[in-house]
Design an enzyme around this catalytic site. Structure first.
Site, PDB file in Angstrom:
ATOM      1  CD  GLN A 190      -2.464  -0.343  -1.511  1.00  0.00           C
ATOM      2  OE1 GLN A 190      -2.967   0.655  -1.985  1.00  0.00           O
ATOM      3  NE2 GLN A 190      -2.132  -1.377  -2.248  1.00  0.00           N
ATOM      4  NE  ARG A 192      -1.281  -8.195  -2.013  1.00  0.00           N
ATOM      5  CZ  ARG A 192      -0.126  -7.803  -2.519  1.00  0.00           C
ATOM      6  NH1 ARG A 192       0.144  -6.514  -2.587  1.00  0.00           N
ATOM      7  NH2 ARG A 192       0.764  -8.677  -2.956  1.00  0.00           N
ATOM      8  CG  ASN A 193      -0.287  -9.208   3.551  1.00  0.00           C
ATOM      9  OD1 ASN A 193      -0.802 -10.286   3.324  1.00  0.00           O
ATOM     10  ND2 ASN A 193       0.590  -8.646   2.733  1.00  0.00           N
ATOM     11  N   GLY A 284       7.160   0.402   0.449  1.00  0.00           N
ATOM     12  CA  GLY A 284       8.071  -0.573   1.033  1.00  0.00           C
ATOM     13  C   GLY A 284       8.709  -1.464  -0.016  1.00  0.00           C
ATOM     14  NE  ARG A 285      13.207  -7.268   0.033  1.00  0.00           N
ATOM     15  CZ  ARG A 285      12.929  -8.379  -0.639  1.00  0.00           C
ATOM     16  NH1 ARG A 285      11.681  -8.784  -0.731  1.00  0.00           N
ATOM     17  NH2 ARG A 285      13.892  -9.063  -1.211  1.00  0.00           N
ATOM     18  CG  ASP A 286       7.806  -7.511  -4.285  1.00  0.00           C
ATOM     19  OD1 ASP A 286       7.847  -7.057  -5.438  1.00  0.00           O
ATOM     20  OD2 ASP A 286       7.339  -8.634  -4.023  1.00  0.00           O
ATOM     21  CG  HIS A 287       3.878  -0.703  -3.015  1.00  0.00           C
ATOM     22  ND1 HIS A 287       3.484  -0.210  -1.789  1.00  0.00           N
ATOM     23  CD2 HIS A 287       2.824  -0.507  -3.844  1.00  0.00           C
ATOM     24  CE1 HIS A 287       2.256   0.264  -1.891  1.00  0.00           C
ATOM     25  NE2 HIS A 287       1.839   0.100  -3.128  1.00  0.00           N
ATOM     26  CB  ALA A 288       1.656  -3.183  -6.036  1.00  0.00           C
TER      27      ALA A 288
END
Length: 382
Positions: A190, A192-193, A284-288
């Protein structure tokens, strides 16, 4: 094998053309509730099975179970409440009534009202977002919601206009595509970037363990400073054209309004991709996440609580470029000190783009940078 839908059955809440025609002809006879865009998007996701096994918005008992246990009443994992809010003045109907939901002037769905209930916004915020701070975008949106929630099953009447229809695939379609390509295992990513090289490396590294890669950009309302939908999609189109294996990678969008609920939303995102047919999900790191509300790997740790989720999470530490290794690595395989490491930072890359600086080649593909710069304003404003 393509994963079974969450709960075992892919939900479809779509009316026949005859029923739809009848309801639309009689629409003046129904009580009406006007909803915002994010709720209209939730309706589409319920109707097309992205939120299977939900068939509508949560009744109070289910809502409390999700808040307190992160499970539905049948003990199935479910971490984010999917609810419809109204103000008292809109309550011109009661339990057991059938109402029509409108987005602007368009009837979006028919809903059978099974429950109407009050809820505690602060409790909702604390349990889902782990904070009541109004600077958190999810909390701010929650505090502006109506004081009542309505629960009940829905049927979709109309869909929102979709400028990205070409890249929209529903769970029935992705499942057919994965079978057609003979994918036994599929990993979902997923985003958003726009993609930087850290994302690309992560996706391709995960692909080495499975048959197919499903890149699933989130389109919809985002916070200020995020990349616009068309920029994200165009950047990925460019990458797919030049750098991705066409027989094992699929690009399709999902319309969804981010909650920024960190760990809880990571579980929700995994369930959504399970419904699309994926067997694995990259966390991943810091998801959402947003701001500093969650620990960097908290969204990975929460999966320990859900051994019965039915989709395998793939956890990765942070990737970086090492000048000594002369490549993209992570701390598990790189022995070199911090001064040799160049960490990927979306904020740093965004700031460089705003200033007109070209990101280094080890941060971002030149083709992706050129796509971003081709837009006069690639970022979401106020």
């Amino acid at each position: 094998m393509v994963s079974k839908p969450h709960g075992g059955k892919l939900i479809k809440r779509l009316l026949s053309e005859r029923d739809k025609k009848r309801i639309l002809e009689e629409k003046e006879e129904y009580p009406k509730v006007r909803i915002r865009e994010g709720l209209a998007v939730d309706l589409e996701n319920i109707a097309h099975g992205v939120y299977s096994p939900l068939e509508g918005f949560l009744i109070e008992e289910e809502f409390q179970s999700v808040l307190n246990n992160m499970r539905l009443l049948n003990d199935l994992p479910w971490s984010v409440p999917i609810v419809l809010d109204v103000n008292k003045k809109e309550l011109n109907f009661g339990v057991d009534d059938t109402i029509l939901l409108f987005y602007k002037d368009m009837p979006i769905a028919e809903m059978h009202v099974d429950d109407i209930y009050k809820y505690d916004k602060k409790e909702f915020a604390q349990k889902v977002f782990k904070t009541t701070d109004l600077n958190h975008p999810g909390v701010a949106k929650l505090m502006n919601m109506g004081e009542y929630l309505i629960g009940g099953e829905i049927y979709l009447l109309n869909e929102l206009p979709n400028p990205f229809k070409k890249y929209t695939l529903r769970p029935t379609e992705t499942r057919s595509l994965f079978k057609e390509r003979k994918f036994e295992t599929i990993v979902a990513f997923q985003t958003r970037n726009v993609p930087h090289l850290g994302h690309e490396y992560l996706q391709k590294f995960a692909l080495t363990f499975v048959d197919g890669l499903f890149i699933n950009p989130v389109l919809g309302k985002k916070k200020k400073g995020d990349y616009k939908d068309e920029v994200i999609l165009k950047a990925y189109e460019t990458l797919f054209e030049h750098y991705y294996p066409k027989d094992s990678a699929v690009l399709a969008t999902v319309r969804y309004e981010m909650r920024y609920a960190g760990p809880r939303e990571a579980i929700h995102h995994a369930i959504m991709r399970k419904n699309f047919g994926c067997t694995h999900f990259i966390v991943g790191r810091d998801h959402a996440g947003v701001g500093n509300y969650y620990g960097p790997y908290e969204a990975q740790e929460i999966f320990k609580n859900f051994p019965d989720l039915g989709i395998t999470p793939m956890f990765f530490k942070e990737f970086f470029y090492c000048r000594k290794c002369k490549g993209i690595v992570n701390e598990k395989i790189c022995p070199h000190p911090l001064e040799d490491r160049k960490y990927f930072s979306g904020t740093k890359i965004r700031n460089m783009i705003v200033k007109g600086e070209v990101p280094p080649e080890y941060f971002m593909r030149k083709e992706v940078y050129e796509v971003i710069k081709s837009f006069e304003n690639p970022f979401v404003g106020d």
